[in-house]
Structure formats: C-alpha cells, structure tokens
Design a protein around this motif. Structure first.
Motif, short mmCIF file in Angstrom:
data_model
loop_
_atom_site.label_atom_id
_atom_site.label_comp_id
_atom_site.label_asym_id
_atom_site.label_seq_id
_atom_site.Cartn_x
_atom_site.Cartn_y
_atom_site.Cartn_z
N LYS A 85 0.82 -1.22 0.00
CA LYS A 85 0.00 0.00 0.00
C LYS A 85 0.86 1.27 0.00
CE LYS A 85 -4.26 -1.64 0.25
NZ LYS A 85 -5.31 -1.33 -0.78
N LEU A 86 2.06 1.17 0.57
CA LEU A 86 2.93 2.34 0.69
C LEU A 86 4.13 2.26 -0.25
CD1 LEU A 86 2.90 2.70 4.58
CD2 LEU A 86 1.79 4.23 2.93
N ALA A 87 4.02 1.45 -1.29
CA ALA A 87 5.15 1.20 -2.18
C ALA A 87 5.73 2.49 -2.76
CB ALA A 87 4.74 0.26 -3.31
N HIS A 88 4.89 3.50 -2.96
CA HIS A 88 5.35 4.76 -3.55
C HIS A 88 6.30 5.53 -2.62
CE1 HIS A 88 1.74 5.52 -1.18
NE2 HIS A 88 2.12 6.79 -1.05
N LEU A 89 6.35 5.14 -1.35
CA LEU A 89 7.27 5.76 -0.40
C LEU A 89 8.55 4.94 -0.21
CD1 LEU A 89 4.76 6.89 2.40
CD2 LEU A 89 5.72 8.27 0.54
N VAL B 28 -4.80 6.49 7.17
CA VAL B 28 -6.18 6.91 7.47
C VAL B 28 -7.06 5.71 7.78
CG1 VAL B 28 -8.23 8.03 6.53
CG2 VAL B 28 -5.97 9.03 6.11
N LYS B 29 -6.83 4.61 7.07
CA LYS B 29 -7.64 3.41 7.26
C LYS B 29 -7.11 2.50 8.37
CE LYS B 29 -9.71 3.19 2.67
NZ LYS B 29 -9.98 2.32 1.48
N GLY B 30 -6.03 2.92 9.02
CA GLY B 30 -5.54 2.17 10.18
C GLY B 30 -4.68 0.98 9.87
N LEU B 31 -4.13 0.91 8.67
CA LEU B 31 -3.27 -0.23 8.34
C LEU B 31 -1.88 -0.10 8.97
CD1 LEU B 31 -5.58 -0.47 6.25
CD2 LEU B 31 -3.88 -1.23 4.58
N VAL B 32 -1.45 1.15 9.23
CA VAL B 32 -0.14 1.38 9.84
C VAL B 32 -0.25 2.45 10.91
CG1 VAL B 32 1.20 0.71 7.79
CG2 VAL B 32 0.48 3.10 8.08
N LEU C 217 2.06 11.45 6.57
CA LEU C 217 1.26 10.25 6.84
C LEU C 217 -0.24 10.50 6.89
CD1 LEU C 217 3.48 8.34 9.41
CD2 LEU C 217 2.98 7.70 7.05
N PRO C 218 -0.70 11.63 7.48
CA PRO C 218 -2.16 11.84 7.53
C PRO C 218 -2.81 11.90 6.15
CG PRO C 218 -1.05 13.27 9.10
CD PRO C 218 0.02 12.64 8.27
N ALA C 219 -2.02 12.07 5.10
CA ALA C 219 -2.56 12.09 3.75
C ALA C 219 -2.50 10.72 3.07
CB ALA C 219 -1.81 13.12 2.90
N GLU C 220 -1.95 9.74 3.77
CA GLU C 220 -1.81 8.41 3.20
C GLU C 220 -3.01 7.54 3.56
OE1 GLU C 220 0.45 7.35 1.18
OE2 GLU C 220 1.73 9.14 1.25
N THR C 221 -3.59 6.90 2.55
CA THR C 221 -4.77 6.06 2.76
C THR C 221 -4.48 4.94 3.76
OG1 THR C 221 -5.55 6.53 0.52
CG2 THR C 221 -6.49 4.60 1.63
#
Length: 444
Positions: free
Chosen positions: A172-176, A207-211, A200-204
């Motif tokens: 999900k965070l591969a772009h980082l 926001v969805k609680g995955l990390v 991070l607050p702009a990362e889905t």
C-alpha cells in the motif's frame, strides 16, 4: 529563499534558542509566524539545518573553537552535512541575506580542526554532565553510542495486524519505498532524507488504520511483553496509546486491555486512534478525582505494563534539542516517579503474572539500577533474563541485546539501528506454567 539565506535564518533561530532555552518547535513556529514570506519548503529546510546543528552542537563548537550560534551552524555544516570549507565559504558571502564572509580563523578551523583529541562527550555530542553515566552504560563505546544518537532517525511504522499484514502494508505504501525493519516482524522503515518526512495523515494506509507510526525499538518493547489473546492487561502509563494499540494487535482483540494514565489529558488522542485501528478490546480508564478507577483490577492482571516517564535519552535522534535542555534535576525527578509507579503496579499483578518495565532511556540509573532496587524489596518478583524474555516473546534473535548490566533487554541506535529502549519483564511468584511460551508474535 536561497540556501545561504536559509543558513542565516537557522543561525537566527539558534541564537533565540540559546537566549531563551525553550523547545525548538516553539522557536521554529515563532520564526515562521514573523517571516511569512518563507514558504513551506523553506521552513522545512531551515528546520533541518537547525536540527542538524543541535545534533552536532558539541562537536561543531569544538571544531570552530566557539559555541556561538554562527560557529555551531558552520561546524554542523561540516560535521553533519559533510561540506568542506570551500562549500561553506560559498554560502557565507554577506549578499542577499547570506551570512557574513568567513574570517581567516573560521576558514582555517573548517579546513584543519579535528576531533582527535576531543573528549568522548564532544565526539558523541552529549552533555558533559552525562559523561560518567554514558561511560557506565557503554564503556569505551560511549562516544560511538552518542554519535549514533546524533544521527537522523528513519521513519518507522508498525503494521496494524488487526487489519493488514506487513506485506500488505508495504504494498500500500510502495510509492514511499518502505523496507521491512530488520528486527521487528511487523515494522516498515522509510529511510530519512534531509527534507521533511512523508505526510502520513494524507496516506490512505494510515487513514484506514493499516499502519501506525512507531519506532522499531518501541515495537519490540511491546512485543517483548508477550501479551497473549485472552489475557487481562493493564497499561498503567498509556499516554496517547501507542503501546496499548500494539498490545491489542498481539492479543488479536481477545481478552481485555485497560489503558490508564494519571494525567487524563495525555489519554485524549487514544480514542481516535482506537477507532482507526479497529482495536475493540481496549477499555480506557480516565482518572476521576479521588476515585479509585482501577480498584476492580487488583490482583487480576496477567500483565501490567509500565511505559515509564524517563529522561528520553534513547530518543535524541528524534528530539535533538531535548538533550541540551535535560538537567540533572530532571533525572532525579524521573527516578522518583519510576519508583512510585513500580510500587503502584504491584497491586494489580496476579500470582504468576508479569510486570513489564519499559523506558526510552539508556541510563543505568533508570534501567538496571531501578530494577535492582525494586527486586531488592519485592522478593515475590523475579526478573527474567534478557535472553529468556526474547525467547518467550518468540523473538530469539533479540537475545543478543540482553543487558550486560543486569536483567532486561537494552537496545540502542548503535547496536540495533533503532531508538534506545530498555525492557525488563518480571514474573510474580505462582506457578511458572501459567506463563507459557507464546507463538511468535507476527502477522498471524
């Protein structure tokens, strides 16, 4: 702003910090408010320069032979950023808001001065009053440990295994460009650059609680508690809930976790975080005046966690200004607070239960010495050796971090690449079979 003007601004902020001895965040905020022409990228660049100067304050001053704000910044450009005298001179032209030109002495020191004859506290960039304490903790590695604490910290995240595996979070965070943390089985790491970290607050995924943001050492501290599904757990110093959320993941939302903090204001962020993480087995216990809101937990808890207030010496990578504001009186205060919390925790640990003591400090006084003092007056508690603590948590590789000074596990940036943390797990009498070896705490 041109880079030279950013250096001038950083020197101005360092001057303010020296005069007013306040948190760097306040100084940066005030500077930004009074210099509204500076955009967000400029402010980030200036903050980065200020933090680098604070990280290398002692060694920079030694190189320059002066501890003024200008000298500290010039020395830090060499020590923290690897710029040579010519590059630094190119920034100091006196034109377009650049710092005044280098003096002959400044250029000479930038070209020839070394740290070869500097004492350990200068080489390691930590306060001189802590020199003996660092030597007691690290011996001849004190300077190297201090230097590691003066480096930039990466951004570490914990995969919330209530919602996603580490592999799913990485995707999900591969772009980082995250990578797995080397020690925590549920951690992700985004390497530090010279600019600001990811928003991070702009990362889905966030926001969805995955990390959740959490340094790898803090993740390991929670994992070493070995909380198991179905247990009754009390987090006595829950604060914003970082470790409580990690423990809830280990427990797979089974059993009950009570989050308490004597300062109810510190608990305020926990409610939003619980909802985002999907942690359903955490009950927040707010203090209510003189009422005993934990009375029903007396003698019932399988695990009591004390995430103790401490000097924070292990987190200087993230808070470099804190090491220069720390005073000996603060250490004495923290030692008293820790002792009081340990006494309070005894009340809630059932026979056969565990008491886990955690600090983000590297000082023996707050760690092994504090444990020795507690165990000396509580014969019904026994500390698990560091290697056994690691084995019982399903993380046998952490046995190499067993403290050489007594009970517990001790992590540091130089030894582990993570923040400095100390963890000691103690068992209270009872039948040892009531503390079984759990399965590996990972993504199951």
């Amino acid at each position: 702003m041109i880079p030279a003007a950013q250096v001038s601004a950083a020197i101005e902020i360092l001057d303010d910090l020296a005069a007013r001895r306040r948190p760097v965040a306040d100084a940066l905020k005030d500077w930004g408010a009074s210099h509204r022409f500076a955009g967000s990228k400029d402010r980030a660049a200036i903050a980065s320069l200020v933090f680098d100067a604070l990280r290398k304050r002692a060694s920079a001053a030694w190189i320059m032979g002066s501890d003024t704000a200008r000298a500290t910044m010039l020395g830090a450009l060499r020590e923290a950023r690897g710029q040579d005298a010519a590059a630094i001179a190119a920034l100091c032209t006196g034109e377009r808001h650049a710092p005044p030109p280098l003096s002959e002495e400044e250029r000479a020191r930038l070209e020839t001065a070394t740290l070869d004859d500097a004492p350990d506290h200068v080489k390691g960039d930590y306060p001189e009053w802590l020199a003996e304490r660092f030597a007691a903790a690290f011996g001849d590695r004190a300077a190297a440990e201090g230097a590691a604490l003066a480096a930039r910290a990466p951004v570490d995240l914990r995969a919330n295994i209530l919602k996603a595996s580490r592999e799913q979070a990485l995707a999900k965070l591969a772009h980082l460009a995250p990578i797995p943390t080397p020690l925590s089985p549920i951690g992700l790491r985004i390497e530090a650059g010279q600019g600001r970290g990811p928003a991070l607050p702009a990362e889905t995924a966030y926001v969805k609680g995955l990390v959740e943001p959490q340094d790898e050492a803090s993740q390991l501290a929670a994992l070493l508690c070995a909380a198991a599904p179905g247990e009754q757990v009390l987090d006595l110093c829950a604060g914003g809930g970082g470790k409580a959320l990690a423990l809830a993941g280990q427990m797979h939302n089974k059993g009950q976790l009570y989050a308490y903090d004597a300062d109810g204001r510190r608990l305020m962020p926990i409610h939003e975080r619980l909802e985002r993480a999907g942690a359903r087995n955490i009950q927040v216990r707010q203090p209510k005046g003189k009422a005993d809101v934990l009375a029903d937990l007396e003698g019932r808890c399988d695990l009591v966690l004390i995430d103790a207030p401490c000097t924070g010496t292990g987190t200087w990578r993230r808070h470099p200004d804190a090491k220069w504001r720390l005073a000996p009186g603060a250490l004495e205060l923290r030692l008293k607070e820790q002792a009081v919390l340990l006494e309070q925790a005894v009340r809630f640990v059932r026979p056969g239960g565990r008491l886990a003591y955690v600090t983000c400090s590297l000082l023996r006084e707050e760690n092994e010495d504090q444990m020795a003092g507690f165990l000396a007056v509580h014969a019904d508690f026994a500390a698990l050796p560091g290697a056994e603590t690691a084995e019982r948590a399903g993380l046998p590789d952490l046995a190499r971090f067993a403290s050489p000074h007594g009970a517990g596990v001790r992590l540091s940036p130089a030894s582990s690449g993570a923040d400095g943390f100390y963890v000691c797990v103690m068992r209270r009498g009872g039948n040892a079979e009531r503390f079984p070896l759990p399965a590996r705490r990972g993504e199951g």
